[in-house]
Design a protein around this motif. Structure first.
Motif, PDB file in Angstrom:
ATOM      1  N   LEU A 105      10.982  17.394   4.924  1.00 16.56           N
ATOM      2  CA  LEU A 105      10.900  15.985   5.331  1.00 16.56           C
ATOM      3  C   LEU A 105       9.451  15.512   5.401  1.00 16.56           C
ATOM      4  CD1 LEU A 105      13.654  16.006   8.118  1.00 16.56           C
ATOM      5  CD2 LEU A 105      13.732  14.682   6.001  1.00 16.56           C
ATOM      6  N   ALA A 106       8.579  16.360   5.949  1.00 17.46           N
ATOM      7  CA  ALA A 106       7.182  15.947   6.097  1.00 17.46           C
ATOM      8  C   ALA A 106       6.453  15.958   4.756  1.00 17.46           C
ATOM      9  CB  ALA A 106       6.470  16.854   7.092  1.00 17.46           C
ATOM     10  N   SER A 107       6.668  17.022   3.975  1.00 17.90           N
ATOM     11  CA  SER A 107       5.885  17.133   2.735  1.00 17.90           C
ATOM     12  C   SER A 107       6.502  16.330   1.593  1.00 17.90           C
ATOM     13  CB  SER A 107       5.707  18.598   2.336  1.00 17.90           C
ATOM     14  OG  SER A 107       6.959  19.186   2.071  1.00 17.90           O
ATOM     15  N   VAL A 108       7.811  16.357   1.452  1.00 18.44           N
ATOM     16  CA  VAL A 108       8.421  15.619   0.337  1.00 18.44           C
ATOM     17  C   VAL A 108       8.618  14.150   0.732  1.00 18.44           C
ATOM     18  CG1 VAL A 108      10.397  15.435  -1.217  1.00 18.44           C
ATOM     19  CG2 VAL A 108       9.520  17.689  -0.558  1.00 18.44           C
ATOM     20  N   THR A 109       9.372  13.913   1.817  1.00 22.51           N
ATOM     21  CA  THR A 109       9.678  12.518   2.171  1.00 22.51           C
ATOM     22  C   THR A 109       8.406  11.744   2.524  1.00 22.51           C
ATOM     23  OG1 THR A 109      11.737  13.374   3.108  1.00 22.51           O
ATOM     24  CG2 THR A 109      11.231  11.048   3.509  1.00 22.51           C
ATOM     25  N   ALA A 110       7.662  12.236   3.523  1.00 19.09           N
ATOM     26  CA  ALA A 110       6.494  11.472   3.982  1.00 19.09           C
ATOM     27  C   ALA A 110       5.386  11.479   2.926  1.00 19.09           C
ATOM     28  CB  ALA A 110       5.976  12.031   5.302  1.00 19.09           C
ATOM     29  N   PHE A 111       5.102  12.651   2.349  1.00 16.22           N
ATOM     30  CA  PHE A 111       3.976  12.720   1.414  1.00 16.22           C
ATOM     31  C   PHE A 111       4.219  11.902   0.146  1.00 16.22           C
ATOM     32  CE2 PHE A 111       1.895  14.601  -2.312  1.00 16.22           C
ATOM     33  CZ  PHE A 111       0.584  14.325  -1.975  1.00 16.22           C
ATOM     34  N   ILE A 112       5.403  12.078  -0.459  1.00 23.43           N
ATOM     35  CA  ILE A 112       5.649  11.346  -1.717  1.00 23.43           C
ATOM     36  C   ILE A 112       5.623   9.837  -1.460  1.00 23.43           C
ATOM     37  CG2 ILE A 112       7.359  10.845  -3.518  1.00 23.43           C
ATOM     38  CD1 ILE A 112       7.988  13.778  -3.651  1.00 23.43           C
ATOM     39  N   GLN A 113       6.265   9.416  -0.362  1.00 22.56           N
ATOM     40  CA  GLN A 113       6.259   7.987  -0.040  1.00 22.56           C
ATOM     41  C   GLN A 113       4.823   7.481   0.143  1.00 22.56           C
ATOM     42  OE1 GLN A 113       8.780   6.126  -0.220  1.00 22.56           O
ATOM     43  NE2 GLN A 113       8.477   4.310   1.028  1.00 22.56           N
ATOM     44  N   CYS A 114       4.055   8.267   0.888  1.00 24.27           N
ATOM     45  CA  CYS A 114       2.659   7.897   1.147  1.00 24.27           C
ATOM     46  C   CYS A 114       1.868   7.849  -0.164  1.00 24.27           C
ATOM     47  CB  CYS A 114       2.068   8.945   2.095  1.00 24.27           C
ATOM     48  SG  CYS A 114       0.322   8.763   2.410  1.00 24.27           S
ATOM     49  N   ALA A 115       2.051   8.860  -1.010  1.00 23.04           N
ATOM     50  CA  ALA A 115       1.259   8.965  -2.238  1.00 23.04           C
ATOM     51  C   ALA A 115       1.605   7.856  -3.231  1.00 23.04           C
ATOM     52  CB  ALA A 115       1.471  10.332  -2.878  1.00 23.04           C
ATOM     53  N   VAL A 116       2.906   7.561  -3.383  1.00 23.62           N
ATOM     54  CA  VAL A 116       3.259   6.544  -4.386  1.00 23.62           C
ATOM     55  C   VAL A 116       2.776   5.155  -3.948  1.00 23.62           C
ATOM     56  CG1 VAL A 116       5.210   7.776  -5.437  1.00 23.62           C
ATOM     57  CG2 VAL A 116       5.650   6.216  -3.556  1.00 23.62           C
ATOM     58  N   ILE A 117       2.808   4.915  -2.645  1.00 21.73           N
ATOM     59  CA  ILE A 117       2.332   3.607  -2.166  1.00 21.73           C
ATOM     60  C   ILE A 117       0.807   3.542  -2.247  1.00 21.73           C
ATOM     61  CG2 ILE A 117       2.134   2.127  -0.115  1.00 21.73           C
ATOM     62  CD1 ILE A 117       5.060   2.791   0.448  1.00 21.73           C
ATOM     63  N   ALA A 118       0.137   4.646  -1.871  1.00 22.61           N
ATOM     64  CA  ALA A 118      -1.337   4.655  -1.946  1.00 22.61           C
ATOM     65  C   ALA A 118      -1.801   4.467  -3.389  1.00 22.61           C
ATOM     66  CB  ALA A 118      -1.872   5.962  -1.383  1.00 22.61           C
ATOM     67  N   GLU A 119      -1.085   5.081  -4.328  1.00 27.39           N
ATOM     68  CA  GLU A 119      -1.485   4.925  -5.727  1.00 27.39           C
ATOM     69  C   GLU A 119      -1.289   3.482  -6.203  1.00 27.39           C
ATOM     70  OE1 GLU A 119       0.529   7.132  -8.810  1.00 27.39           O
ATOM     71  OE2 GLU A 119      -1.331   7.272  -9.944  1.00 27.39           O
ATOM     72  N   GLU A 120      -0.201   2.865  -5.748  1.00 28.44           N
ATOM     73  CA  GLU A 120       0.015   1.447  -6.105  1.00 28.44           C
ATOM     74  C   GLU A 120      -1.147   0.594  -5.590  1.00 28.44           C
ATOM     75  OE1 GLU A 120       2.754  -0.347  -7.479  1.00 28.44           O
ATOM     76  OE2 GLU A 120       4.519   0.913  -7.216  1.00 28.44           O
ATOM     77  N   LYS A 121      -1.628   0.971  -4.393  1.00 32.42           N
ATOM     78  CA  LYS A 121      -2.764   0.203  -3.853  1.00 32.42           C
ATOM     79  C   LYS A 121      -4.015   0.474  -4.666  1.00 32.42           C
ATOM     80  CE  LYS A 121      -4.080  -0.523   0.265  1.00 32.42           C
ATOM     81  NZ  LYS A 121      -4.643  -0.061   1.550  1.00 32.42           N
ATOM     82  N   GLU A 122      -4.253   1.751  -4.919  1.00 35.04           N
ATOM     83  CA  GLU A 122      -5.486   2.141  -5.623  1.00 35.04           C
ATOM     84  C   GLU A 122      -5.564   1.499  -7.010  1.00 35.04           C
ATOM     85  OE1 GLU A 122      -5.874   6.372  -6.055  1.00 35.04           O
ATOM     86  OE2 GLU A 122      -7.820   6.216  -7.056  1.00 35.04           O
ATOM     87  N   LYS A 123      -4.428   1.448  -7.697  1.00 38.52           N
ATOM     88  CA  LYS A 123      -4.429   0.926  -9.073  1.00 38.52           C
ATOM     89  C   LYS A 123      -4.136  -0.578  -9.121  1.00 38.52           C
ATOM     90  CE  LYS A 123      -5.190   5.022 -10.693  1.00 38.52           C
ATOM     91  NZ  LYS A 123      -4.206   6.057 -10.959  1.00 38.52           N
ATOM     92  N   HIS A 124      -4.095  -1.210  -7.959  1.00 41.96           N
ATOM     93  CA  HIS A 124      -3.873  -2.666  -7.849  1.00 41.96           C
ATOM     94  C   HIS A 124      -2.506  -3.108  -8.386  1.00 41.96           C
ATOM     95  CE1 HIS A 124      -7.997  -2.991  -6.681  1.00 41.96           C
ATOM     96  NE2 HIS A 124      -8.421  -2.478  -7.809  1.00 41.96           N
ATOM     97  N   THR A 125      -1.546  -2.209  -8.417  1.00 44.09           N
ATOM     98  CA  THR A 125      -0.215  -2.612  -8.881  1.00 44.09           C
ATOM     99  C   THR A 125       0.653  -3.122  -7.725  1.00 44.09           C
ATOM    100  OG1 THR A 125       0.396  -0.280  -8.761  1.00 44.09           O
ATOM    101  CG2 THR A 125      -0.108  -1.157 -10.936  1.00 44.09           C
ATOM    102  N   LEU A 126       0.312  -2.699  -6.498  1.00 41.45           N
ATOM    103  CA  LEU A 126       1.083  -3.180  -5.342  1.00 41.45           C
ATOM    104  C   LEU A 126       0.918  -4.696  -5.201  1.00 41.45           C
ATOM    105  CD1 LEU A 126       2.895  -2.268  -3.008  1.00 41.45           C
ATOM    106  CD2 LEU A 126       0.868  -2.046  -1.586  1.00 41.45           C
ATOM    107  N   ARG A 127      -0.281  -5.187  -5.505  1.00 45.60           N
ATOM    108  CA  ARG A 127      -0.543  -6.623  -5.422  1.00 45.60           C
ATOM    109  C   ARG A 127       0.394  -7.387  -6.365  1.00 45.60           C
ATOM    110  NH1 ARG A 127      -1.984  -9.436  -1.606  1.00 45.60           N
ATOM    111  NH2 ARG A 127      -3.712  -8.087  -1.118  1.00 45.60           N
ATOM    112  N   GLY A 128       0.625  -6.807  -7.559  1.00 47.02           N
ATOM    113  CA  GLY A 128       1.530  -7.437  -8.522  1.00 47.02           C
ATOM    114  C   GLY A 128       2.946  -7.541  -7.961  1.00 47.02           C
ATOM    115  N   LEU A 129       3.394  -6.481  -7.287  1.00 44.28           N
ATOM    116  CA  LEU A 129       4.733  -6.512  -6.681  1.00 44.28           C
ATOM    117  C   LEU A 129       4.772  -7.543  -5.560  1.00 44.28           C
ATOM    118  CD1 LEU A 129       5.592  -2.694  -6.370  1.00 44.28           C
ATOM    119  CD2 LEU A 129       6.338  -4.280  -8.131  1.00 44.28           C
ATOM    120  N   MET A 130       3.687  -7.570  -4.754  1.00 45.24           N
ATOM    121  CA  MET A 130       3.654  -8.506  -3.622  1.00 45.24           C
ATOM    122  C   MET A 130       3.633  -9.959  -4.083  1.00 45.24           C
ATOM    123  SD  MET A 130       0.920  -6.642  -1.109  1.00 45.24           S
ATOM    124  CE  MET A 130       1.416  -5.424   0.117  1.00 45.24           C
ATOM    125  N   LEU A 131       3.034 -10.193  -5.264  1.00 45.22           N
ATOM    126  CA  LEU A 131       2.960 -11.570  -5.780  1.00 45.22           C
ATOM    127  C   LEU A 131       4.206 -11.957  -6.582  1.00 45.22           C
ATOM    128  CD1 LEU A 131      -0.786 -11.777  -6.869  1.00 45.22           C
ATOM    129  CD2 LEU A 131       0.322 -13.119  -5.087  1.00 45.22           C
TER     130      LEU A 131
END
Lengths: 236, 283
Positions: free
Chosen positions: A58-84
Motif C-alpha cells: 500500500l505504501a510503496s505501490v499505492t502511495a508511491f505510484i500515485q505520488c510519482a505520476v502526479i509529480a511527473e505531470e507537474k514536472e512536465k507541465h502536463t497537469l496544467r493542461g488537464l486542469m485547463l
C-alpha cells in the motif's frame, strides 16, 4: 455533480500506456512481490508478516505510484493542461487513481498468494483494504502535488513508506517510549489489529472501530488532497 | 459587437512587486488582440488571470461575462484554448495518443485530430513519439491540441517563439482561418512582425502597465514623423524633414531629375515601442 466516464477513461488509458514505459515508477511493484517471495519461502508467515507485506504494498505501490505520476505531470507541465481542460477535479483525480488502484490490487493479490494469506472473513478484509487504499491514494496525491519533480517525490515519499510500510516495528518501542503511543492509531497498525481480530472470528460489532479509524484517515486524506489540488490550480 | 473580455483597473502584486497596474481593456468578439512587451512586462500574468490560473489583487476581469474568480468551471474551459510556455505533452506517448486524450477530455470526435494535424503540417507524423520531436514540432503539436475543440477564445502565449519562419507563417495562416470562422484570439508576443501580420489591435505592455492600445495602422500614423527618404541617382539616400524645408529640398532634387525613389519613414511597431517605453523590445 456529474462525472464523465469518457474523461476518466481517457486519463486511465493514457496513464496505463505511459506507466508501462516509465520503468523507474512501474518497477516499484517488484518491491513487495520480492519480499513476499522471500518471506513466503523461508518461514510460515504470521499475520504480522502478511500485513508487513500488504502495508508495504500500500505504501510503496499505492502511495508511491500515485505520488510519482502526479509529480511527473507537474514536472512536465502536463497537469496544467488537464486542469485547463473541462475535466473536473473529481474526474482528474479519479482518472489518475485508477491505474494506481489496478496495480495495487494486482500486487496485493500476488503477494497474498505468494505468502499463502487466506483470511477467514475475506469480505471484511477487502473492505478494510479498500478504505486503506483510499488513504494511501490521498497521501500519494498530496505528496505528488507538493513535489516539484519526480525525483523530489521519490524522496519525500520515503518517510511514508517507512512509517506505514514498516510502522509495525515502531509498535515495539511504544512501551519504552509512551509518547509514541499515537502509532497505535496509524492506519497500518489498525489494519494489522483488524486482521488479528478477523482471524479470531470477530464480527462487525468488534471490527467497526478499526474500520472507523482507517476511514477517518481516508476521509482526511481525500479532503486534504482536494484542498491541495484546488490550491495548485492557482499559480499564486 | 459584444465584448468577450472586459478588464477594469486590474492589478496583480507578487510580494512587493507589482506585475500589473491599473490595466484596462476590452476585447471584442472575433478580434485578434496582441499584447506586446518584453519578458516580465505582465503579458503572461494577464493570460493567467483571464484563464483562471491566477487571482488578481484588485480590479475586475471577466470573460464571456464570467468573473475571473469563477473561471475554473468546465463550461468556461470548454470555450477556451490556452497555449503557453508551460504547456506540456506526454513525452513517452505518440502525438496521436496525446491528442486522443484531449479529444476525449473535450468530447471531440477523434477524426478532428487529423484536421488539426494537417493545419500544423504534422498530418504524416502522428505515430511519432513526442520525445523524438524537435522543439518546433512540439510547439506545433501543442498548438494542434489547443485547436482540437475549436475554442471560441484562444489564448496564445508566444505561440511561434520556437518556430522557423516557414512554420510560423503556416501557423499564422491557420490562425487567420480560425479567426475568420469566428474565434477570438488573445496573443502575447515580443515579435513585432507577428503582431503586424495578425493583430487587429495591439497593446504595448511595459512594467505591468498598458502604455498604448490601438490598431497597428493607427499607431503608425500617430507616431509617423512625416520624414521621407529620397534615393538619388548618385546613389545617396537623404532623409528629408516634414514641412516646407523638406518640401523645398525635395522640389530641388525633383526639378534636377535626381530622384530615383521616395519612401515614407513609417515607424515600425518596434520603433514605437522604444519611443513610448524607452526600452528595446527584447525577449
Amino acid at each position: 455533480m456529474t462525472l464523465s466516464w469518457k474523461r476518466i477513461n481517457a486519463i486511465l488509458q493514457k496513464d496505463w500506456k505511459d506507466l508501462w514505459k516509465n520503468y523507474f515508477v512501474s518497477s516499484i511493484i517488484l518491491l513487495p512481490i520480492v519480499m513476499a517471495v522471500f518471506y513466503g519461502r523461508i518461514m510460515d508467515p504470521t499475520i504480522d508478516l502478511h500485513y508487513m507485506i500488504i502495508n508495504l504494498a500500500l505504501a510503496s505501490v499505492t502511495a508511491f505510484i500515485q505520488c510519482a505520476v502526479i509529480a511527473e505531470e507537474k514536472e512536465k507541465h502536463t497537469l496544467r493542461g488537464l486542469m485547463l481542460s473541462p475535466a473536473s477535479v473529481f474526474e482528474i483525480l479519479i482518472g489518475k487513481s485508477l491505474v494506481t488502484i489496478i496495480l495495487s490490487v494486482i500486487t496485493i493479490i500476488v503477494c497474498a498468494y505468494l505468502t499463502g494469506y487466506n483470511p477467514t472473513n475475506i469480505i471484511m478484509v477487502v473492505i478494510a483494504l479498500i478504505i486503506s487504499m483510499v488513504f494511501y491514494l490521498g497521501i500519494g496525491t498530496i505528496l505528488g502535488l507538493i513535489s516539484r519533480t519526480i525525483i523530489e517525490a521519490s524522496f519525500i515519499i520515503m518517510p511514508v513508506i517507512f512509517l506505514f510500510g514498516f510502522g509495525s516495528v515502531l509498535m515495539g518501542l511504544v512501551e519504552k517510549y509512551p509518547s509514541l503511543s499515537f502509532v497505535e492509531y496509524l492506519p497500518n497498525i489498525q489494519l494489522i489489529e483488524f486482521a488479528y481480530k478477523v482471524e479470531a472470528g470477530a464480527g462487525f460489532g468488534d471490527l467497526w472501530s478499526y474500520l472507523a479509524v482507517i476511514t477517518a484517515w481516508a476521509v482526511v486524506g481525500i479532503i486534504l488532497s482536494g484542498i491541495v489540488y484546488k490550491k495548485r490550480q492557482l499559480d499564486d | 459587437m459584444e465584448n468577450i473580455i472586459e478588464v477594469k483597473s486590474l492589478a496583480k502584486v507578487f510580494g512587493n512587486q507589482a506585475a500589473l497596474e491599473d490595466v484596462n481593456f476590452n476585447v471584442k468578439k472575433g478580434e485578434i488582440i496582441g499584447f506586446l512587451g518584453p519578458s516580465g512586462s505582465g503579458k503572461t500574468t494577464t493570460i493567467k488571470i483571464l484563464t483562471g490560473q491566477l487571482l488578481q489583487t484588485s480590479g475586475d476581469a471577466s470573460v464571456f461575462g464570467v468573473k475571473s474568480s469563477a473561471l475554473n468551471k468546465g463550461s468556461y474551459r470548454q470555450r477556451i484554448g490556452v497555449l503557453s510556455d508551460n504547456s506540456g505533452l506526454y513525452q513517452r506517448l505518440s502525438i496521436e495518443d496525446n491528442l486522443k486524450l484531449y479529444c476525449d477530455l473535450y468530447h471531440v470526435p477523434r477524426k478532428r485530430m487529423d484536421e488539426v494535424l494537417d493545419l500544423v503540417n504534422l498530418g504524416n507524423e502522428k505515430k511519432k513519439i513526442v520525445s523524438k520531436l524537435s522543439k518546433g514540432m512540439t510547439q506545433r503539436v501543442l498548438l494542434a491540441r489547443t485547436l482540437l475543440h475549436e475554442p471560441d477564445l484562444l489564448f496564445l502565449d508566444e505561440p511561434t517563439s520556437a518556430l522557423d519562419p516557414a512554420n510560423s507563417q503556416q501557423i499564422h495562416e491557420g490562425l487567420r482561418r480560425l479567426n475568420e470562422k469566428g474565434t477570438t484570439i488573445f496573443l502575447t508576443t515580443h515579435d513585432m512582425s507577428e503582431a503586424e501580420a495578425l493583430c487587429n489591435r495591439v497593446a504595448f505592455l511595459h512594467k505591468g502597465k498598458i502604455q498604448l492600445l490601438d490598431e497597428p495602422k493607427a499607431l503608425r500614423r500617430q507616431f509617423a514623423d512625416g520624414t521621407v527618404n529620397v534615393e538619388l541617382k548618385n546613389g545617396k539616400v537623404v532623409s528629408l524633414p516634414a514641412g516646407t524645408e523638406g518640401a523645398d529640398e525635395l522640389y530641388q532634387y525633383m526639378s534636377k531629375n535626381e530622384v530615383v525613389s521616395i519612401h515614407s519613414n513609417e515607424p515600425t511597431l518596434g520603433d514605437i515601442f522604444v519611443q513610448v517605453t524607452g526600452k528595446e523590445l527584447l525577449v
